[in-house]
Design an enzyme around this catalytic site. Sequence first.
Site, PDB file in Angstrom:
ATOM      1  N   SER A 129       0.868  -1.188   0.000  1.00 48.74           N
ATOM      2  CA  SER A 129       0.000   0.000   0.000  1.00 48.74           C
ATOM      3  C   SER A 129       0.900   1.231   0.000  1.00 48.74           C
ATOM      4  O   SER A 129       2.045   1.169   0.486  1.00 48.74           O
ATOM      5  CB  SER A 129      -0.846   0.010   1.276  1.00 48.74           C
ATOM      6  OG  SER A 129      -1.382   1.309   1.495  1.00 48.74           O
ATOM      7  N   TYR A 142      -1.627  -1.157  10.219  1.00 49.35           N
ATOM      8  CA  TYR A 142      -1.716  -1.337   8.760  1.00 49.35           C
ATOM      9  C   TYR A 142      -0.456  -0.816   8.074  1.00 49.35           C
ATOM     10  O   TYR A 142       0.140  -1.508   7.235  1.00 49.35           O
ATOM     11  CB  TYR A 142      -2.958  -0.608   8.237  1.00 49.35           C
ATOM     12  CG  TYR A 142      -3.219  -0.839   6.762  1.00 49.35           C
ATOM     13  CD1 TYR A 142      -3.693  -2.069   6.306  1.00 49.35           C
ATOM     14  CD2 TYR A 142      -3.006   0.169   5.824  1.00 49.35           C
ATOM     15  CE1 TYR A 142      -3.935  -2.288   4.949  1.00 49.35           C
ATOM     16  CE2 TYR A 142      -3.249  -0.047   4.475  1.00 49.35           C
ATOM     17  CZ  TYR A 142      -3.715  -1.267   4.048  1.00 49.35           C
ATOM     18  OH  TYR A 142      -3.949  -1.486   2.709  1.00 49.35           O
ATOM     19  N   ILE A 175      -8.213   2.963  -3.397  1.00 50.89           N
ATOM     20  CA  ILE A 175      -8.947   2.176  -4.392  1.00 50.89           C
ATOM     21  C   ILE A 175     -10.358   1.953  -3.832  1.00 50.89           C
ATOM     22  O   ILE A 175     -10.502   1.560  -2.664  1.00 50.89           O
ATOM     23  CB  ILE A 175      -8.266   0.800  -4.622  1.00 50.89           C
ATOM     24  CG1 ILE A 175      -6.750   0.959  -4.876  1.00 50.89           C
ATOM     25  CG2 ILE A 175      -8.956   0.028  -5.742  1.00 50.89           C
ATOM     26  CD1 ILE A 175      -6.349   1.688  -6.121  1.00 50.89           C
TER      27      ILE A 175
HETATM   28  P1  NAD Z   1     -11.360  -5.942   0.569  1.00 49.20           P
HETATM   29  O1  NAD Z   1     -11.587  -5.819   2.017  1.00 49.20           O
HETATM   30  O2  NAD Z   1     -12.455  -5.649  -0.391  1.00 49.20           O
HETATM   31  O3  NAD Z   1     -10.767  -7.378   0.208  1.00 49.20           O
HETATM   32  C1  NAD Z   1      -9.872  -8.047   1.036  1.00 49.20           C
HETATM   33  C2  NAD Z   1      -9.893  -9.503   0.647  1.00 49.20           C
HETATM   34  O4  NAD Z   1      -9.008 -10.221   1.521  1.00 49.20           O
HETATM   35  C3  NAD Z   1     -11.258 -10.125   0.812  1.00 49.20           C
HETATM   36  O5  NAD Z   1     -11.497 -10.997  -0.272  1.00 49.20           O
HETATM   37  C4  NAD Z   1     -11.148 -10.915   2.119  1.00 49.20           C
HETATM   38  O6  NAD Z   1     -11.992 -12.028   2.157  1.00 49.20           O
HETATM   39  C5  NAD Z   1      -9.695 -11.328   2.051  1.00 49.20           C
HETATM   40  N1  NAD Z   1      -9.171 -11.673   3.364  1.00 49.20           N
HETATM   41  C6  NAD Z   1      -9.141 -10.882   4.468  1.00 49.20           C
HETATM   42  N2  NAD Z   1      -8.603 -11.552   5.496  1.00 49.20           N
HETATM   43  C7  NAD Z   1      -8.286 -12.781   5.026  1.00 49.20           C
HETATM   44  C8  NAD Z   1      -7.710 -13.933   5.589  1.00 49.20           C
HETATM   45  N3  NAD Z   1      -7.338 -13.962   6.879  1.00 49.20           N
HETATM   46  N4  NAD Z   1      -7.534 -15.027   4.815  1.00 49.20           N
HETATM   47  C9  NAD Z   1      -7.906 -15.026   3.526  1.00 49.20           C
HETATM   48  N5  NAD Z   1      -8.463 -13.965   2.921  1.00 49.20           N
HETATM   49  C10 NAD Z   1      -8.655 -12.870   3.667  1.00 49.20           C
HETATM   50  O7  NAD Z   1     -10.119  -4.993   0.285  1.00 49.20           O
HETATM   51  P2  NAD Z   1      -9.290  -4.605  -1.022  1.00 49.20           P
HETATM   52  O8  NAD Z   1      -9.289  -3.138  -1.061  1.00 49.20           O
HETATM   53  O9  NAD Z   1      -9.700  -5.382  -2.207  1.00 49.20           O
HETATM   54  O10 NAD Z   1      -7.860  -5.086  -0.502  1.00 49.20           O
HETATM   55  C11 NAD Z   1      -7.042  -6.029  -1.180  1.00 49.20           C
HETATM   56  C12 NAD Z   1      -5.591  -5.752  -0.816  1.00 49.20           C
HETATM   57  O11 NAD Z   1      -5.234  -4.464  -1.297  1.00 49.20           O
HETATM   58  C13 NAD Z   1      -5.307  -5.736   0.691  1.00 49.20           C
HETATM   59  O12 NAD Z   1      -4.058  -6.336   0.951  1.00 49.20           O
HETATM   60  C14 NAD Z   1      -5.260  -4.254   0.999  1.00 49.20           C
HETATM   61  O13 NAD Z   1      -4.475  -3.983   2.130  1.00 49.20           O
HETATM   62  C15 NAD Z   1      -4.633  -3.723  -0.272  1.00 49.20           C
HETATM   63  N6  NAD Z   1      -4.854  -2.280  -0.493  1.00 49.20           N
HETATM   64  C16 NAD Z   1      -6.114  -1.760  -0.617  1.00 49.20           C
HETATM   65  C17 NAD Z   1      -6.265  -0.387  -0.828  1.00 49.20           C
HETATM   66  C18 NAD Z   1      -7.613   0.270  -0.968  1.00 49.20           C
HETATM   67  O14 NAD Z   1      -7.670   1.522  -0.943  1.00 49.20           O
HETATM   68  N7  NAD Z   1      -8.695  -0.455  -1.143  1.00 49.20           N
HETATM   69  C19 NAD Z   1      -5.136   0.424  -0.903  1.00 49.20           C
HETATM   70  C20 NAD Z   1      -3.881  -0.130  -0.770  1.00 49.20           C
HETATM   71  C21 NAD Z   1      -3.743  -1.501  -0.572  1.00 49.20           C
END
Ligand code: NAD
Length: 236
Positions: A129, A142, A175
């Site tokens: 991130s 985080y 995102i």
């Molecule tokens: P989201 O919450 O929509 O999806 C997260 C996914 O991870 C889900 O499918 C959930 O079921 C899965 N998950 C969570 N804990 C888990 C576990 N213990 N075992 C297996 N699966 C698990 O979020 P997202 O925005 O799609 O995030 C995806 C990745 O992107 C994450 O690593 C998040 O930190 C990273 N990210 C997101 C953003 C943002 O702004 N959305 C920004 C930077 C990084």
Amino acid sequence: MRTVIITGGTRGIGAATVRRFVEGGDRVHFLYEKSDELALQLARELGAIPHKCDVADENRIKEVFSEIGPAEVLVNNAGICDYGPINYVSAETFRRIMDVNVTGMFLCAQAALPGMLREQKGAIVNVSSMWGRVGSSCEVAYSASKAAVLGMTKALAMELGPSGIRVNAVAPGVIVTDMVKNVSDEVLEGLRQETPLERLGKPGDVAEAIWYLASEQASFVTGTVLDVNGGFVIGG
Ligand code: NAD
């Protein structure tokens, strides 16, 4: 046809990545923690193969990866976050975030390695991130976890390069997914305005970057961090 494993595949960035790799012609396995309904829906729609598995559960990871067999690509996407000043973050919450975001990634990489080492070929893409690069106020666990992901990516790239295995990371900005559903519209609008490209990110923006890093087109790219943030953080 490559075999690809994507963690956290049921929604957001993970689901867009599952879709992108299926469209690219790969056999895609995805891990998910809770939602059987979403997993089955995605499996039915795309033909991707779901596996219920908490990435922090070492025994279950071993079981699932051995069921799947050797994979050419691993996308470590599963992640969780928590928002609040440090005095309100319990040690339990801190540990769980590190367990899922860091230890989970380590366990999945370890479980995917035997097949990659045998073939002397493979690509691992870790989802960090921009807050892992520069830190985010009130997201101590985080930010720490996502900085650790960058360290792990670079260390593994050094270690595994001689075995033909590339390891890279993406560092998404804001995102629009369920992860930001508790952020108010007002705050999101402020973040949009602070972004040089003047929009928030879509899951597909990140999926394309992951796809590239896992592709042959990136065959000389390892140990790098690809920012997907509209210019919100440049350098850092
Ligand atoms: P989201 O919450 O929509 O999806 C997260 C996914 O991870 C889900 O499918 C959930 O079921 C899965 N998950 C969570 N804990 C888990 C576990 N213990 N075992 C297996 N699966 C698990 O979020 P997202 O925005 O799609 O995030 C995806 C990745 O992107 C994450 O690593 C998040 O930190 C990273 N990210 C997101 C953003 C943002 O702004 N959305 C920004 C930077 C990084």
